[in-house]
Scaffold this motif. Structure first.
Motif, short mmCIF file in Angstrom:
data_model
loop_
_atom_site.label_atom_id
_atom_site.label_comp_id
_atom_site.label_asym_id
_atom_site.label_seq_id
_atom_site.Cartn_x
_atom_site.Cartn_y
_atom_site.Cartn_z
N SER A 57 0.82 -1.21 0.00
CA SER A 57 0.00 0.00 0.00
C SER A 57 0.86 1.26 0.00
O SER A 57 0.52 2.25 -0.65
CB SER A 57 -0.99 0.00 1.17
OG SER A 57 -0.30 0.03 2.40
N ALA A 58 1.99 1.24 0.70
CA ALA A 58 2.89 2.39 0.69
C ALA A 58 3.50 2.60 -0.69
O ALA A 58 3.64 3.74 -1.15
CB ALA A 58 3.99 2.21 1.74
N TYR A 60 2.08 1.82 -3.58
CA TYR A 60 1.04 2.42 -4.41
C TYR A 60 0.84 3.89 -4.05
O TYR A 60 0.56 4.71 -4.93
CB TYR A 60 -0.28 1.66 -4.27
CG TYR A 60 -0.27 0.29 -4.93
CD1 TYR A 60 0.51 0.03 -6.05
CD2 TYR A 60 -1.04 -0.74 -4.44
CE1 TYR A 60 0.52 -1.21 -6.67
CE2 TYR A 60 -1.05 -1.99 -5.05
CZ TYR A 60 -0.27 -2.21 -6.15
OH TYR A 60 -0.27 -3.44 -6.75
N GLY A 61 0.98 4.23 -2.78
CA GLY A 61 0.87 5.64 -2.37
C GLY A 61 1.97 6.49 -2.96
O GLY A 61 1.72 7.61 -3.44
N ALA A 64 1.26 6.98 -6.61
CA ALA A 64 0.17 7.95 -6.79
C ALA A 64 0.70 9.37 -6.59
O ALA A 64 0.31 10.29 -7.34
CB ALA A 64 -0.96 7.65 -5.80
N ASP A 65 1.58 9.57 -5.62
CA ASP A 65 2.17 10.89 -5.39
C ASP A 65 3.04 11.32 -6.58
O ASP A 65 3.02 12.48 -6.98
CB ASP A 65 3.01 10.91 -4.11
CG ASP A 65 2.14 10.84 -2.86
OD1 ASP A 65 0.93 11.12 -2.94
OD2 ASP A 65 2.69 10.48 -1.80
#
Length: 94
Positions: A57-58, A60-61, A64-65
């Motif tokens: 999840s990190a 993907y974060g 996304a950033d």
């Protein structure tokens, strides 16, 4: 008619944190780098390399950033223990 999703293959996605190297085109300034507190930045030629221990999840974060900031993503590499010291474009034999 009902459809069933296939059973999740736990070998495909590893939920455990892993070391990732992300290469971005250009040199990122302090303000942009502040968007990636979990990553260690370094300049490599005309690119910025971010390295850090991320779970799925990190990761993907962070991706996304990168997209939200309009940065040019060049490479993502999940590093294995014998590749940790290799820089972008460098290959180490097993």
């Amino acid at each position: 008619m009902r459809f069933h999703l296939p059973a999740r293959d736990h070998d495909v996605m590893d939920p455990e944190p892993a070391l990732y190297m992300i290469r971005i085109k250009g040199h990122l300034g302090a303000t942009v780098l502040s968007a990636f507190p979990a990553m260690t930045p370094r300049q490599h030629g005309a690119h910025t390399v971010l390295t850090g221990l991320l779970d799925q999840s990190a990761l993907y974060g962070v991706l996304a950033d990168i997209e939200a900031l309009g940065l040019d993503l060049l490479e993502i590499r999940k590093l294995t223990p014998h590749h940790e010291s290799a820089g972008p474009g460098e290959r180490r034999s097993p």
